[in-house]
Design an enzyme around this catalytic site. Structure first.
Site, PDB file in Angstrom:
ATOM      1  N   ASP A 169       0.853  -1.186   0.000  1.00 48.27           N
ATOM      2  CA  ASP A 169       0.000   0.000   0.000  1.00 48.27           C
ATOM      3  C   ASP A 169       0.887   1.234   0.000  1.00 48.27           C
ATOM      4  O   ASP A 169       2.041   1.168  -0.413  1.00 48.27           O
ATOM      5  CB  ASP A 169      -0.863  -0.028   1.298  1.00 48.27           C
ATOM      6  CG  ASP A 169      -2.177   0.731   1.144  1.00 48.27           C
ATOM      7  OD1 ASP A 169      -2.120   1.971   1.058  1.00 48.27           O
ATOM      8  OD2 ASP A 169      -3.237   0.080   1.099  1.00 48.27           O
TER       9      ASP A 169
ATOM     10  N   HIS B  54      -3.140   6.270   3.572  1.00 46.55           N
ATOM     11  CA  HIS B  54      -4.010   5.157   3.168  1.00 46.55           C
ATOM     12  C   HIS B  54      -3.567   3.827   3.798  1.00 46.55           C
ATOM     13  O   HIS B  54      -4.384   3.068   4.334  1.00 46.55           O
ATOM     14  CB  HIS B  54      -4.020   5.068   1.639  1.00 46.55           C
ATOM     15  CG  HIS B  54      -5.004   4.119   1.052  1.00 46.55           C
ATOM     16  ND1 HIS B  54      -4.693   2.795   0.802  1.00 46.55           N
ATOM     17  CD2 HIS B  54      -6.275   4.286   0.637  1.00 46.55           C
ATOM     18  CE1 HIS B  54      -5.746   2.193   0.245  1.00 46.55           C
ATOM     19  NE2 HIS B  54      -6.717   3.084   0.142  1.00 46.55           N
TER      20      HIS B  54
ATOM     21  N   SER C  66     -11.125  -0.456  -0.446  1.00 48.17           N
ATOM     22  CA  SER C  66      -9.857  -0.411   0.291  1.00 48.17           C
ATOM     23  C   SER C  66     -10.063  -0.648   1.777  1.00 48.17           C
ATOM     24  O   SER C  66      -9.177  -1.181   2.452  1.00 48.17           O
ATOM     25  CB  SER C  66      -9.196   0.958   0.136  1.00 48.17           C
ATOM     26  OG  SER C  66      -8.532   1.062  -1.093  1.00 48.17           O
TER      27      SER C  66
END
Ligand SMILES: [Ca+2]
Ligand SMILES: [Ca+2]
Ligand SMILES: [Ca+2]
Length: 456
Positions: free
Chosen positions: A172, A229, A402
């Protein structure tokens, strides 16, 4: 002194001569009980458990009951010569503290104590959970209003909060590894301490918490507050639970998360994705680490044989590849989305649910290409935030497949920790086999249902 009282005193004397340990235990009891009541520990408001001394007469026992104005009772255990253990139901509004203190001096009573209420120790005290903001961790038993959550709360209530001995890769953006709700669950590489040397010979110098394939460095949190994220994803898998702070991941502890940072400011490339996937495959085989899955909350681009081959190498090493289905709302059966659409057996492709149980409007789906639904909308988790020019720990609510994906990855880790030796195929079968049939997922995903880790 009448005979009854003398007999009670004799019984008392016998008890005291049974041994020092017994005396110490009995002596410590009333104060401990009263301090427990003072501390507000949960107990039935109008009940006491009373153990009469062996030899306590009927007259004495009736006198105690009358004095308490007990309206009913259960006998929990028959004792010798009247020494029963009895549950007394008392009038409402009694002062239990005062009663316990008074009864402790009654010669007919060995002890009197509250009827404590026990709860599972594993009930999250993390504020986002206790205030209902962490819907993805609830389930029908812990919160009927949040029945579409992952049911992690049910697993916790059954005592399973720790994912001991399990490692997962987070492919990620980076991870803000100093976040206090994450730090304990971030891997430290024992094979390559920071000394400027690639001690373990894997091609990455001082990869102490993983590697930044985008920046080609060992700094897995090089992007500041914007590098959020991966931190959010990590918090859903394994934010520290039960610490009274922030959020709780599916795994409260035990799990170790390793960063494979390949998404930078401009996204990531296939080349770096391949390196990241192979990094975890190599770590597992090189060091014998129990890496059970990588979390892949990313997608885009076209078919890549090279990436598919890398995922195949992960499969050979027994590493699941948990992948987001994508956020364009499309049907992946008709328009392939990568990497979730690769046919590799170790892929678990994840669609996103909203808290009301509907398939999120943005969520991609596929009756044959997406495996399972999981909580994805309005998911609270850990993030780095900018404050007065520095990066500080924070929390934020994000939505997307996600966010659904790490619920599944957390479930994989939870299952793996309680089923040591389970293969990647076993774990995937458990994830799929326990899915709860869900209307919004029916015909939209292979399992026709949503994630349910309650039995893990
Ligand atoms: Ca290394
Ligand atoms: Ca080193
Ligand atoms: Ca926490």
């Amino acid at each position: 002194m009448n005979r009854t009282v003398r007999r009670a005193m004799l019984a008392s004397a016998v008890l005291l001569t049974l041994g020092l340990s017994s005396t110490a235990f009995a002596g410590g009891r009333p104060d401990a009980v009263i301090s427990g009541l003072n501390a507000g520990r949960a107990h039935e408001a109008n009940q006491l458990i009373i153990k009469f001394r062996d030899g306590a007469s009927t007259v004495q026992r009736n006198a105690v009951r009358a004095g308490l104005r007990a309206v009913s009772q259960d006998t929990l255990r028959r004792g010798k010569r009247g020494g029963d253990t009895t549950l007394m139901r008392l009038p409402s509004g009694v002062n239990l503290q005062a009663l316990v203190r008074r009864l402790s001096t009654n010669p007919a009573i060995e002890y009197a104590e509250p009827n404590w209420i026990y709860t599972h120790s594993a009930s999250s005290n993390d504020p986002y959970y206790t205030n209902g903001s962490l819907w993805g961790m609830y389930g029908d038993a812990t919160s009927p209003a949040n029945q579409f959550g992952s049911q992690a709360g049910e697993a916790w209530a059954a005592g399973h909060t720790a994912c001991n001995g399990v490692l997962v890769g987070v492919i990620d953006e980076g991870i803000y590894f100093n976040h206090p709700d994450l730090a304990a669950n971030i891997w430290t590489n024992p094979y390559d301490p920071v000394d400027g040397v690639d001690n373990d010979g894997n091609g990455y110098v001082d990869d102490v918490r993983g590697w930044d394939f985008d920046g080609n460095s060992n700094n897995i949190n090089s992007g500041g507050a914007g590098d959020d994220h991966g931190t959010h994803v990590a918090g859903t898998i394994g934010a520290v639970g039960g610490n009274g702070v922030g959020v709780a991941g599916v795994c409260w502890s035990g799990v170790k998360m390793i960063s494979g940072r390949f998404l930078g400011r401009r996204g990531g490339t296939t080349a770096n994705a391949i390196k990241a996937v192979d990094y975890f495959t190599d770590l597992k085989t090189r060091h014998g680490l129990n890496i059970v899955a990588t979390n892949n909350s990313w997608g885009g681009g076209g078919f890549s044989q090279a990436l598919q081959d890398a995922i195949g190498r992960a499969n050979n090493a027994g590493i699941l590849f948990v992948a987001a289905a994508g956020n364009s709302g499309a049907n992946n059966d008709t328009t392939a989305s990568y990497p979730s659409n690769y046919p590799n057996a170790n892929i678990i492709a994840v669609a996103a649910l909203a808290s009301n149980g509907s398939l999120a409007s943005y969520s991609q789906y596929g009756a044959t290409t997406v495996d399972i639904c999981a909580p994805g909308s309005a998911v609270n988790s850990t993030v780095p935030v900018s404050s007065k020019g520095s990066v500080v720990p924070g929390y934020a609510s994000y939505s997307g497949t996600s966010m659904a994906t790490p619920h599944v990855t957390g479930g994989v880790a939870l299952y793996a920790s309680s089923h040591p030796g389970a293969s990647a195929a076993d774990i995937k079968a458990a994830i799929m086999g326990t899915a709860v049939p869900t209307t919004s997922c029916n015909g939209k995903v292979v399992s026709n249902g949503r994630l349910n880790v309650s039995s893990f």
